[in-house]
Design a protein around this motif. Structure first.
Motif, PDB file in Angstrom:
ATOM      1  N   ALA A  51     -76.258 -35.999 -69.700  1.00  0.00           N
ATOM      2  CA  ALA A  51     -75.897 -35.382 -70.973  1.00  0.00           C
ATOM      3  C   ALA A  51     -74.553 -34.663 -70.924  1.00  0.00           C
ATOM      4  CB  ALA A  51     -76.986 -34.405 -71.401  1.00  0.00           C
ATOM      5  N   ILE A  52     -74.107 -34.304 -69.731  1.00  0.00           N
ATOM      6  CA  ILE A  52     -72.868 -33.541 -69.588  1.00  0.00           C
ATOM      7  C   ILE A  52     -71.850 -34.366 -68.817  1.00  0.00           C
ATOM      8  CG2 ILE A  52     -71.825 -31.475 -68.548  1.00  0.00           C
ATOM      9  CD1 ILE A  52     -74.515 -30.077 -68.876  1.00  0.00           C
ATOM     10  N   ASP A  53     -70.650 -34.399 -69.346  1.00  0.00           N
ATOM     11  CA  ASP A  53     -69.558 -35.026 -68.606  1.00  0.00           C
ATOM     12  C   ASP A  53     -69.004 -33.950 -67.675  1.00  0.00           C
ATOM     13  OD1 ASP A  53     -67.169 -36.063 -67.641  1.00  0.00           O
ATOM     14  OD2 ASP A  53     -66.633 -36.999 -69.553  1.00  0.00           O
ATOM     15  N   ARG A  60     -62.180 -28.379 -67.960  1.00  0.00           N
ATOM     16  CA  ARG A  60     -62.013 -27.357 -68.994  1.00  0.00           C
ATOM     17  C   ARG A  60     -62.218 -25.953 -68.421  1.00  0.00           C
ATOM     18  NH1 ARG A  60     -65.431 -24.378 -71.928  1.00  0.00           N
ATOM     19  NH2 ARG A  60     -67.275 -25.578 -71.380  1.00  0.00           N
ATOM     20  N   LEU A  61     -63.266 -25.788 -67.630  1.00  0.00           N
ATOM     21  CA  LEU A  61     -63.535 -24.466 -67.055  1.00  0.00           C
ATOM     22  C   LEU A  61     -62.450 -24.039 -66.070  1.00  0.00           C
ATOM     23  CD1 LEU A  61     -67.406 -24.698 -66.552  1.00  0.00           C
ATOM     24  CD2 LEU A  61     -66.163 -23.439 -68.330  1.00  0.00           C
ATOM     25  N   GLN A  62     -61.906 -24.990 -65.320  1.00  0.00           N
ATOM     26  CA  GLN A  62     -60.812 -24.669 -64.395  1.00  0.00           C
ATOM     27  C   GLN A  62     -59.579 -24.215 -65.168  1.00  0.00           C
ATOM     28  OE1 GLN A  62     -61.010 -24.763 -60.883  1.00  0.00           O
ATOM     29  NE2 GLN A  62     -59.154 -23.588 -61.154  1.00  0.00           N
ATOM     30  N   LYS A  63     -59.316 -24.885 -66.285  1.00  0.00           N
ATOM     31  CA  LYS A  63     -58.181 -24.494 -67.125  1.00  0.00           C
ATOM     32  C   LYS A  63     -58.382 -23.081 -67.678  1.00  0.00           C
ATOM     33  CE  LYS A  63     -55.563 -25.820 -71.193  1.00  0.00           C
ATOM     34  NZ  LYS A  63     -55.643 -26.394 -72.505  1.00  0.00           N
ATOM     35  N   GLU A  64     -59.595 -22.798 -68.173  1.00  0.00           N
ATOM     36  CA  GLU A  64     -59.894 -21.461 -68.691  1.00  0.00           C
ATOM     37  C   GLU A  64     -59.770 -20.402 -67.595  1.00  0.00           C
ATOM     38  OE1 GLU A  64     -63.674 -21.334 -70.704  1.00  0.00           O
ATOM     39  OE2 GLU A  64     -63.140 -23.042 -71.967  1.00  0.00           O
TER      40      GLU A  64
END
Length: 167
Positions: A51-53, A60-64
């Motif tokens: 369900a999760i890519d 995305r989390l690394q960017k944040e």
């Protein structure tokens, strides 16, 4: 091949199980309960994985995280240069020999914000940032506040070193 597991129970549980063991197949009950738990865990693991890519999520989390670290760095350096530019000479001298209130590897929040010279400043800084403000309710600075503090300390030290060389 059959393998054995040891089940650990407290005294009360042992007495109950021992009392009723003739009425139950304990091995079967244990095996069925454990296999059911494993089945649920594997199903959750498999369904969340599909369900999760994870690649996109991690990206995305690394960017944040990087953006947050850059933000903390920027405000810590800005706060440090502002503090140095308005600090009294005695405060700068005090900071030269000041030791942060470490308890092992952690910075003690209460000791930091009650320091007679720097405490009110640190408390004000921590209060103004919602991520760091959570530290006021804990014994130690949280990661955000600790990162800010370390960058602030290094920045102040470098500024003072540069200024002191010219005095």
């Amino acid at each position: 091949m059959v393998k054995k597991f040891t089940l650990t129970v407290n005294d009360h549980e042992y007495e109950l199980i021992n009392k009723w063991k003739a009425d139950f197949n304990l091995s079967s009950i244990f095996r069925d309960a454990v296999l059911e738990k494993i089945s649920v865990k594997e199903r959750i693991e498999n369904e969340t994985a599909t369900a999760i890519d994870f690649f996109k999520l991690i990206e995305r989390l690394q960017k944040e995280k990087n953006e947050n670290n850059e933000y903390i760095f920027t405000i810590a350096v800005k706060d440090a240069t502002k503090w140095v530019s308005t600090a009294k000479y005695q405060d700068l001298i005090y900071l030269e020999t000041w030791k942060p209130p470490y308890d092992g590897t952690e910075i003690n929040t209460k000791k930091l914000i009650t320091d007679p010279t720097l405490g009110s400043y640190f408390k004000q800084i921590i209060q103004r940032n919602s991520e760091m403000a959570a530290s006021l309710n804990s014994k130690y600075l949280n990661n955000c506040a600790k990162t800010w503090f370390n960058i602030w300390s290094q920045s102040v030290s470098q500024c003072w070193k540069d200024i002191k060389a010219k005095l």
